[in-house]
Design an enzyme around this catalytic site. Structure first.
Site, PDB file in Angstrom:
ATOM      1  N   CYS A  46      87.346 -36.919  53.988  1.00  0.00           N
ATOM      2  CA  CYS A  46      88.129 -38.167  54.039  1.00  0.00           C
ATOM      3  C   CYS A  46      89.275 -38.095  53.049  1.00  0.00           C
ATOM      4  O   CYS A  46      90.283 -37.455  53.325  1.00  0.00           O
ATOM      5  CB  CYS A  46      87.255 -39.396  53.804  1.00  0.00           C
ATOM      6  SG  CYS A  46      86.035 -39.249  52.475  1.00  0.00           S
ATOM      7  N   SER A  47      89.127 -38.751  51.883  1.00  0.00           N
ATOM      8  CA  SER A  47      90.256 -38.822  50.957  1.00  0.00           C
ATOM      9  C   SER A  47      89.809 -38.814  49.501  1.00  0.00           C
ATOM     10  O   SER A  47      90.509 -39.333  48.645  1.00  0.00           O
ATOM     11  CB  SER A  47      91.073 -40.087  51.243  1.00  0.00           C
ATOM     12  OG  SER A  47      90.226 -41.221  51.147  1.00  0.00           O
ATOM     13  N   CYS A  48      88.620 -38.268  49.200  1.00  0.00           N
ATOM     14  CA  CYS A  48      88.117 -38.248  47.821  1.00  0.00           C
ATOM     15  C   CYS A  48      89.129 -37.519  46.929  1.00  0.00           C
ATOM     16  O   CYS A  48      89.634 -36.455  47.283  1.00  0.00           O
ATOM     17  CB  CYS A  48      86.747 -37.570  47.758  1.00  0.00           C
ATOM     18  SG  CYS A  48      85.498 -38.458  48.704  1.00  0.00           S
ATOM     19  N   CYS A  56      89.889 -32.984  50.349  1.00  0.00           N
ATOM     20  CA  CYS A  56      88.664 -33.653  50.776  1.00  0.00           C
ATOM     21  C   CYS A  56      88.629 -33.506  52.287  1.00  0.00           C
ATOM     22  O   CYS A  56      89.347 -34.208  53.001  1.00  0.00           O
ATOM     23  CB  CYS A  56      88.658 -35.129  50.372  1.00  0.00           C
ATOM     24  SG  CYS A  56      87.209 -35.986  51.025  1.00  0.00           S
TER      25      CYS A  56
END
Lengths: 59, 207
Positions: free
Chosen positions: B111-113, B108
């Site tokens: 971000c952190s998906c 991602c």
């Protein structure tokens, strides 16, 4: 626009350093924050769009 | 050097972050938004129930059952529902299949998906600046950071996740596992191999 919120292809951050046997949370407060975020999401007091906006306001 | 005059409060080892988070929790409780017991339950779920063992069951079944594999590749959100313990998968989940020609890996960059419902919370390295920035540009070098080297002829396909769409890598089933049960196969399936940052364990390691 690139930057910390859209990092694909940026140079200069060094190696990826995996942590063996990483715990789910490194500090108890991490779990509390996640849980608060999830709990508030249940009745949409806190949404993914609000969250993203807040994150991008930090830097 | 600046003289350090600050007196540390006795009897409290809480960090500044602990104090901030406690204050936030107190305010939200007082306003009636949350109950501490509910937060305890959510933390417990992520520590004990929602993790890569769920994804490993999905992959093991896909390795054994042709029909399930087909269903997983056609509509992963639907196919994984029977395995998830907290209800319906919220996001659109897409399973991407590794073959001798193509190796898939997820990131991602924003971000952190991450496919949380089947893999739990993402590891810190997945959220780190080096991984998010470099993977789309030099995936082979990033794989080398994980000790993974693929044949030069293998195409590496990088999937950038979004808030709505998450990916799960279906790794190649290791040779020499014919006749293995789903439980045996699941032991070969690591979190990293379902992200694409690793390969399944060698069958000789788990027997």
């Amino acid at each position: 626009m690139d930057g910390v919120h859209d990092m694909g292809g940026m140079d200069g951050f060094g190696k990826v350093e995996p942590e063996p046997n990483e715990p789910v949370f490194h500090h108890p407060w991490e779990g509390r924050v996640l849980a608060m975020s999830r709990a508030l999401g249940v009745f949409r007091a806190w949404t993914i769009d609000t969250s993203r906006y807040a994150i991008e306001m930090m830097a | 050097m600046v003289e350090h005059k600050h007196d540390h409060e006795e009897g409290s080892n809480l960090s500044e972050m602990d104090l901030r988070v406690r204050a936030l929790e107190t305010i939200l409780v007082e306003k009636g938004y949350i109950e501490p017991a509910a937060l305890d339950r959510i933390v417990e779920l992520y520590e004990t129930k929602i993790g890569p063992h769920i994804g490993a069951q999905v992959i093991a079944k896909a390795w054994r059952e042709r029909e399930f594999r087909k269903a997983l590749l056609e509509d992963a959100s639907k196919a994984v529902n029977e395995f998830t313990q907290v209800g319906r998968v919220g996001e659109h989940l897409i399973a991407v299949e590794n073959t001798p020609e193509v190796h898939n890996i997820i990131v991602c960059t924003l971000c952190s998906c991450y496919p949380t419902d089947v893999l739990g919370l993402p590891p810190t390295w997945y959220k780190s600046f080096p991984y998010r920035s470099r993977l789309v540009k030099e995936p082979r070098a990033v794989l080398a950071d994980f000790g993974v080297e693929l044949p030069a002829a293998t195409t590496i396909r990088v999937w950038d996740s979004t808030a709505e769409t998450r990916y799960l890598v279906l790794p190649m089933r290791p040779a020499g596992t014919e006749g293995w049960s789903e439980a045996q196969l699941a032991k070969l399936i690591t979190r990293d191999c379902m992200i694409g940052a690793g390969l399944p364990r060698n069958p000789s390691e788990v027997q």
